[in-house]
Design an enzyme around this catalytic site. Structure first.
Site, short mmCIF file in Angstrom:
data_model
loop_
_atom_site.label_atom_id
_atom_site.label_comp_id
_atom_site.label_asym_id
_atom_site.label_seq_id
_atom_site.Cartn_x
_atom_site.Cartn_y
_atom_site.Cartn_z
N GLU A 149 0.83 -1.19 0.00
CA GLU A 149 0.00 0.00 0.00
C GLU A 149 0.88 1.25 0.00
O GLU A 149 1.67 1.47 0.93
CB GLU A 149 -0.91 -0.03 1.24
CG GLU A 149 -1.86 -1.20 1.23
CD GLU A 149 -2.25 -1.68 2.62
OE1 GLU A 149 -3.17 -2.52 2.70
OE2 GLU A 149 -1.64 -1.24 3.61
N GLU A 187 -4.45 -6.56 2.79
CA GLU A 187 -3.26 -7.14 3.40
C GLU A 187 -3.14 -8.65 3.17
O GLU A 187 -2.05 -9.18 2.99
CB GLU A 187 -3.25 -6.84 4.90
CG GLU A 187 -2.95 -5.40 5.27
CD GLU A 187 -4.16 -4.48 5.10
OE1 GLU A 187 -5.28 -4.99 4.90
OE2 GLU A 187 -3.97 -3.24 5.17
N GLN A 209 1.32 -1.78 5.61
CA GLN A 209 1.63 -0.39 5.93
C GLN A 209 1.89 -0.13 7.42
O GLN A 209 2.82 0.59 7.78
CB GLN A 209 0.50 0.51 5.43
CG GLN A 209 0.87 1.97 5.39
CD GLN A 209 -0.10 2.77 4.54
OE1 GLN A 209 -1.18 3.11 4.97
NE2 GLN A 209 0.31 3.04 3.30
N ASP A 267 -0.31 -2.93 13.11
CA ASP A 267 -1.59 -3.52 13.50
C ASP A 267 -2.41 -3.98 12.29
O ASP A 267 -3.38 -4.72 12.45
CB ASP A 267 -2.41 -2.61 14.41
CG ASP A 267 -2.48 -1.17 13.95
OD1 ASP A 267 -1.91 -0.86 12.89
OD2 ASP A 267 -3.10 -0.36 14.66
N TYR A 268 -2.00 -3.60 11.07
CA TYR A 268 -2.68 -4.13 9.88
C TYR A 268 -2.31 -5.59 9.63
O TYR A 268 -2.97 -6.28 8.83
CB TYR A 268 -2.30 -3.31 8.65
CG TYR A 268 -2.91 -1.92 8.58
CD1 TYR A 268 -3.68 -1.42 9.62
CD2 TYR A 268 -2.70 -1.11 7.47
CE1 TYR A 268 -4.22 -0.14 9.54
CE2 TYR A 268 -3.24 0.17 7.39
CZ TYR A 268 -4.00 0.65 8.44
OH TYR A 268 -4.53 1.91 8.37
N ILE A 269 -1.26 -6.06 10.27
CA ILE A 269 -0.88 -7.48 10.12
C ILE A 269 -2.01 -8.38 10.61
O ILE A 269 -2.13 -9.53 10.19
CB ILE A 269 0.45 -7.76 10.85
CG1 ILE A 269 1.61 -7.30 9.96
CG2 ILE A 269 0.60 -9.22 11.22
CD1 ILE A 269 2.98 -7.66 10.46
N HIS A 317 -3.37 2.39 14.18
CA HIS A 317 -2.00 2.57 13.67
C HIS A 317 -0.97 2.61 14.79
O HIS A 317 0.20 2.90 14.53
CB HIS A 317 -1.85 3.87 12.86
CG HIS A 317 -2.77 3.97 11.70
ND1 HIS A 317 -2.87 5.10 10.94
CD2 HIS A 317 -3.63 3.09 11.15
CE1 HIS A 317 -3.76 4.92 9.99
NE2 HIS A 317 -4.23 3.69 10.09
#
Length: 600
Positions: free
Chosen positions: A291, A322, A344, A347-349, A389
């Site tokens: 991203e 993701e 990005q 915490d998006y993992i 984030h």
């Protein structure tokens, strides 16, 4: 690529109408159908029992996929399921009698036989019914023979292990005062029709309990055999979680960054950018995507200008998805490319943790090192202010991706070194860059793309004698500041940067530090019991650090909730310099109250 959807009308036991907005998956996907002006998929539908239509459909799909490089979806409808989804769920429980009869009538093998018998060009037939029946009988006999052969190949080694154990157990019984009890266990083991390893080994271990305190040559022989078997079973069941090849990341040579006499101080983002530049220059199979990774050079400018220099195929943007970013990375890595898949924010993992856990982390283990997917997941996190984030779900990540390395550099020079290390290895990794470090000044190395940081090794960044402070990532800067303040209060703290959570401190340097200081504090911005719990287990149990402690080990973590908004929210949600100073001081006051009077 051709994607096949084999559709029997159910998802386990639940009909399609409850699975998706529309019961027909191909109709639901019709918005992805390419047109003359818009790219997309080519979508086909075909019946599972219609053999000539299946052949024709896949020929068309193959031609489009190979010649036009357009992905195709083949929706194969009206599949039959001769049994339930699993051995615990018979399909008679959820299918009507009419549906079950339809499945018999439209069984793929029956319909294929029907098509063969009807095939007649006037000059050629494919087979007579008698010939087909002969083929079926021969096939059944062959399958029965192979079934017996496979069963014997499975059973013979189990019998061999049992026989070896029984011979040693009988010798042990003959020399033991507990002969009667041992013989009872031998008798039970002999009755097993299928002597699973579990049965044999459990019997042996029970005999060890029965004969505790005894010493005989037969018992020693049994123990030696057991140790030998353990090594074999370790290799059979628990090897290759990480690479065991000569390209293991643990074997990559350490190369320090080189600095001129008066190094220039530059933004951390420039260090990682210039390092990526050298990587792309040296390795034409390395590519990065994610991203905002392409045109704008990522949100923190760590890839600034690299798309223009190396092209969109090597530095590219993706959609906000993701899970498929991670999936693309795994697939590319398995095909010999060296992808850096960018998620990005840390915490998006959470949105791709399933595929990382199920696939990336297990592929070497599942194939005993036969398959590799050395993908690098690039992300950034820690210490940003607010609920989104800014999370550090490290405990969850650590427990879910065993089989991948999890690297947590304190600055961008260290991050660059980790990329250089991992690109020489056949292991996969998650590298978490410090989100608030991109604009901080660091010394500019003279050898970008060359220096490496060893995985699994900690670094003592401040020596001390009274307490060991263990941390990682962005929190290291806060801990270092707190350690300087503690010096003013008469407390000489040693600061250790973990750097690598998986693998963790392979040289046990933290235990060596505790031998000197006799006190341990772990500072972590994950929730209580998160990464700090993992670190504590590693130090106390794996490194036997417990034996060197004069005080109870202390963890200083974030609160259990998500970080609150703004700087004040961060101050009250995550460990601050003040928190660390006061809690470490109180730990020292407990041991030496006369030297350290109460602060509050």
């Amino acid at each position: 690529m051709i994607v096949s959807i084999w559709d029997d009308g159910y998802g386990i036991s639940v009909p399609n109408k409850y699975q998706s907005t529309k019961s027909s998956l191909s109709e639901m996907l019709s918005g992805f159908q390419r047109s003359e002006t818009e790219r997309g998929f080519e979508i086909f539908t075909v019946k599972a029992w219609d053999y000539p239509a299946l052949v024709s459909t896949y020929e068309k799909a193959e031609k489009i996929a190979r010649e036009e490089h357009v992905p195709c979806i083949v929706h194969v409808q009206e599949c039959t399921q001769p049994q339930g989804h699993s051995t615990s769920g018979s399909h008679e429980r959820y299918k009507s009698s009419e549906r079950l009869q339809w499945e018999k009538d439209f069984d793929g093998i029956s319909k294929f036989k029907e098509w063969i018998l009807k095939f007649d060009t006037g000059e050629q037939i494919l087979a007579t019914e008698e010939e087909i029946n002969t083929i079926e009988e021969e096939a059944k006999r062959e399958v029965k023979t192979l079934q017996k052969q496979a069963w014997a190949e499975y059973l013979n080694p189990l019998n061999e292990i049992r026989n070896q154990a029984l011979a040693l157990l009988e010798k042990t019984a003959a020399e033991s005062p507990n002969k009667t009890f041992i013989e009872d266990e031998i008798k039970t083991l002999k009755t097993k029709d299928i002597p699973f390893k579990k049965d044999t080994y459990s019997t042996v271990r029970k005999i060890f309990r029965i004969t505790r305190g005894e010493n005989s040559s037969a018992l020693n022989e049994l123990k030696n055999w057991w140790e030998s078997q353990l090594k074999k079973e370790e290799d059979a069941y628990s090897s290759h979680l990480y690479s065991q090849s000569k390209w293991s990341a643990l074997k990559v040579e350490k190369i320090d960054p080189i600095y001129p006499e008066n190094p220039k101080m530059i933004d951390g983002r420039v260090i990682v950018r210039d390092n990526f530049d050298k990587i792309f220059e040296k390795h034409n199979n390395v590519l990065v995507f994610g991203e905002d990774s392409g045109k704008i050079g990522d949100v923190n400018q760590g890839l600034e200008g690299l798309q223009q220099k190396y092209g969109e195929s090597r530095v590219s943007d993706t959609g906000i998805r993701e899970s498929t970013i991670a999936g693309q990375g795994i697939g590319m890595a398995m095909r010999g490319l060296r992808p850096i898949a960018e998620i990005q924010y840390l915490d998006y993992i959470l949105y791709c943790i399933q595929i990382l856990s199920d696939d990336a982390a297990t592929i070497q283990y599942r194939s005993k090192g036969g398959q590799k997917a050395p993908v690098i997941i690039r992300t950034r996190g820690h210490r940003l202010e607010g609920i989104w984030h800014s999370g550090s779900p490290m405990g969850g990540i650590l427990n879910l991706v065993r089989g991948m390395f999890v690297l947590v550099p304190r600055n961008l020079t260290k991050a660059a070194g980790f990329y250089n290390t991992m690109l020489q290895s056949d292991d996969s990794a998650i590298i978490v860059e410090s989100l608030n470090g991109y604009r901080l000044k660091e010394k500019e190395p003279a050898n970008p793309g060359e220096y490496t940081v060893p995985v699994g090794e900690v670094e003592v960044t401040k020596e001390g004698s009274e307490v060991t402070l263990v941390t990682y990532g962005s929190t290291w800067r806060i801990v270092s500041e707190a350690a300087e303040e503690l010096e003013k209060l008469g407390i000489n703290a040693e600061v250790i940067d973990v750097q690598s959570l998986l693998p963790f401190d392979v040289k046990h340097d933290i235990a060596k530090s505790i031998q000197k200081t006799n006190r341990l504090v772990i500072i972590d911005e994950d929730v209580p019991g998160g990464a700090s719990g993992f670190i504590l287990q590693q130090i106390l149990e794996e490194q036997n650090g417990y034996f060197y402690l004069d005080s109870q080990p202390l963890t200083i973590t974030a609160k259990a909730h998500r970080p609150a908004y703004a700087s004040d929210g961060d101050y009250f949600s995550k460990p601050s310099v003040d928190d660390i100073i006061e809690k470490v001081y109180e730990l020292m006051r407990e041991a030496k109250p006369e030297k350290y009077p109460k602060i509050i």
